[in-house]
Motif scaffolding. Structure first.
Motif, PDB file in Angstrom:
ATOM      1  N   TRP A   1       0.824  -1.208   0.000  1.00 33.44           N
ATOM      2  CA  TRP A   1       0.000   0.000   0.000  1.00 33.44           C
ATOM      3  C   TRP A   1       0.860   1.261   0.000  1.00 33.44           C
ATOM      4  N   GLY A   2       2.109   1.158   0.431  1.00 40.85           N
ATOM      5  CA  GLY A   2       3.017   2.300   0.385  1.00 40.85           C
ATOM      6  C   GLY A   2       3.324   2.721  -1.044  1.00 40.85           C
ATOM      7  N   LEU A   3       3.381   1.744  -1.948  1.00 45.38           N
ATOM      8  CA  LEU A   3       3.587   2.057  -3.362  1.00 45.38           C
ATOM      9  C   LEU A   3       2.386   2.820  -3.917  1.00 45.38           C
ATOM     10  N   ALA A   4       1.197   2.378  -3.551  1.00 48.87           N
ATOM     11  CA  ALA A   4      -0.019   3.051  -4.013  1.00 48.87           C
ATOM     12  C   ALA A   4      -0.117   4.460  -3.433  1.00 48.87           C
ATOM     13  N   ALA A   5       0.252   4.606  -2.169  1.00 51.06           N
ATOM     14  CA  ALA A   5       0.224   5.932  -1.543  1.00 51.06           C
ATOM     15  C   ALA A   5       1.245   6.860  -2.215  1.00 51.06           C
ATOM     16  N   SER A   6       2.402   6.332  -2.559  1.00 46.90           N
ATOM     17  CA  SER A   6       3.408   7.127  -3.273  1.00 46.90           C
ATOM     18  C   SER A   6       2.876   7.583  -4.616  1.00 46.90           C
ATOM     19  N   PHE A   7       2.203   6.681  -5.316  1.00 47.64           N
ATOM     20  CA  PHE A   7       1.629   7.029  -6.612  1.00 47.64           C
ATOM     21  C   PHE A   7       0.587   8.138  -6.459  1.00 47.64           C
ATOM     22  N   SER A   8      -0.284   8.009  -5.489  1.00 44.23           N
ATOM     23  CA  SER A   8      -1.330   9.023  -5.286  1.00 44.23           C
ATOM     24  C   SER A   8      -0.719  10.377  -4.925  1.00 44.23           C
ATOM     25  N   PHE A   9       0.313  10.380  -4.091  1.00 48.78           N
ATOM     26  CA  PHE A   9       0.963  11.639  -3.738  1.00 48.78           C
ATOM     27  C   PHE A   9       1.662  12.248  -4.954  1.00 48.78           C
ATOM     28  N   GLY A  10       2.303  11.415  -5.769  1.00 49.28           N
ATOM     29  CA  GLY A  10       2.962  11.911  -6.973  1.00 49.28           C
ATOM     30  C   GLY A  10       1.983  12.521  -7.968  1.00 49.28           C
ATOM     31  N   VAL A  11       0.820  11.881  -8.115  1.00 46.71           N
ATOM     32  CA  VAL A  11      -0.213  12.411  -9.014  1.00 46.71           C
ATOM     33  C   VAL A  11      -0.796  13.697  -8.443  1.00 46.71           C
ATOM     34  N   PHE A  12      -0.925  13.773  -7.126  1.00 46.03           N
ATOM     35  CA  PHE A  12      -1.379  15.009  -6.478  1.00 46.03           C
ATOM     36  C   PHE A  12      -0.413  16.152  -6.797  1.00 46.03           C
ATOM     37  N   CYS A  13       0.878  15.913  -6.649  1.00 45.80           N
ATOM     38  CA  CYS A  13       1.886  16.947  -6.950  1.00 45.80           C
ATOM     39  C   CYS A  13       1.843  17.330  -8.426  1.00 45.80           C
ATOM     40  N   GLN A  14       1.666  16.341  -9.295  1.00 44.18           N
ATOM     41  CA  GLN A  14       1.583  16.618 -10.721  1.00 44.18           C
ATOM     42  C   GLN A  14       0.377  17.503 -11.028  1.00 44.18           C
ATOM     43  N   ALA A  15      -0.761  17.211 -10.422  1.00 47.57           N
ATOM     44  CA  ALA A  15      -1.969  18.013 -10.651  1.00 47.57           C
ATOM     45  C   ALA A  15      -1.776  19.446 -10.178  1.00 47.57           C
ATOM     46  N   ILE A  16      -1.191  19.622  -9.005  1.00 42.39           N
ATOM     47  CA  ILE A  16      -0.980  20.969  -8.468  1.00 42.39           C
ATOM     48  C   ILE A  16      -0.021  21.763  -9.356  1.00 42.39           C
TER      49      ILE A  16
END
Length: 173
Positions: free
Chosen positions: A130-145
């Motif tokens: 789940w840490g990999l999935a959380a990393s992906f979600s945070f990375g996509v959040f940063c990309q969106a911002i």
């Protein structure tokens, strides 16, 4: 929903690229529609993660620990669904303005950030998958911002309040 609405809005954005007010209105409206449609789906994935895993994989294949870990992974991906959908629309906004370089550079930055966070969450903190999935979600959040801010600067107008107020209302609901 994000990809479909972004593809549908793209020709309109291309036609409106010379008129920043119309371009912004179409972009903001489409982003709000995407978030309105995607947030309930993300909420369902987060809230009903355990029953969904049990229904899809069954209890014979997955023991309880595997079900919990898969549920956590589904939740971590669920958090990033809205951001990933918005990123698709923001990239189309740049493409409509004939700027393909910026989304590629931001995407490369995001992939690098995700890889670093994957190493940190799994290698250092020893989180499970789940840490990999959380990393992906945070990375996509940063990309969106980043895309959101850079597109606002490129348009020379503030997009913030017209997007964030409806998104906040949808998130609260």
């Amino acid at each position: 929903f994000g990809a479909s609405l972004a593809k549908a809005a793209f020709p309109t954005l291309v036609r409106q690229a010379h008129d920043k007010v119309l371009f912004k209105r179409t972009l903001v409206t489409t982003i709000n529609q995407i978030v309105f449609l995607v947030l309930p789906l993300a909420s369902v994935l987060i809230v009903l993660r355990i029953p969904l895993v049990r229904i899809i994989f069954g209890s014979k294949i997955f023991d309880w620990e595997a079900t919990v870990q898969t549920g956590l992974t589904l939740s971590a991906f669920g958090i990033g669904i809205a951001f990933q959908s918005v990123v698709i629309m923001l990239e189309r906004g740049f493409y409509a303005l004939h700027d393909t370089k910026t989304p590629v550079v931001i995407s490369l930055f995001s992939v690098t950030l995700i890889a670093i966070l994957d190493l940190v969450t799994v290698g250092i903190f020893h989180f499970s998958v789940w840490g990999l999935a959380a990393s992906f979600s945070f990375g996509v959040f940063c990309q969106a911002i980043l895309l959101f801010n850079l597109l606002g600067k490129k348009l020379g107008t503030s997009i913030g309040k017209s997007v964030f107020v409806p998104i906040l209302k949808s998130a609260i609901a």
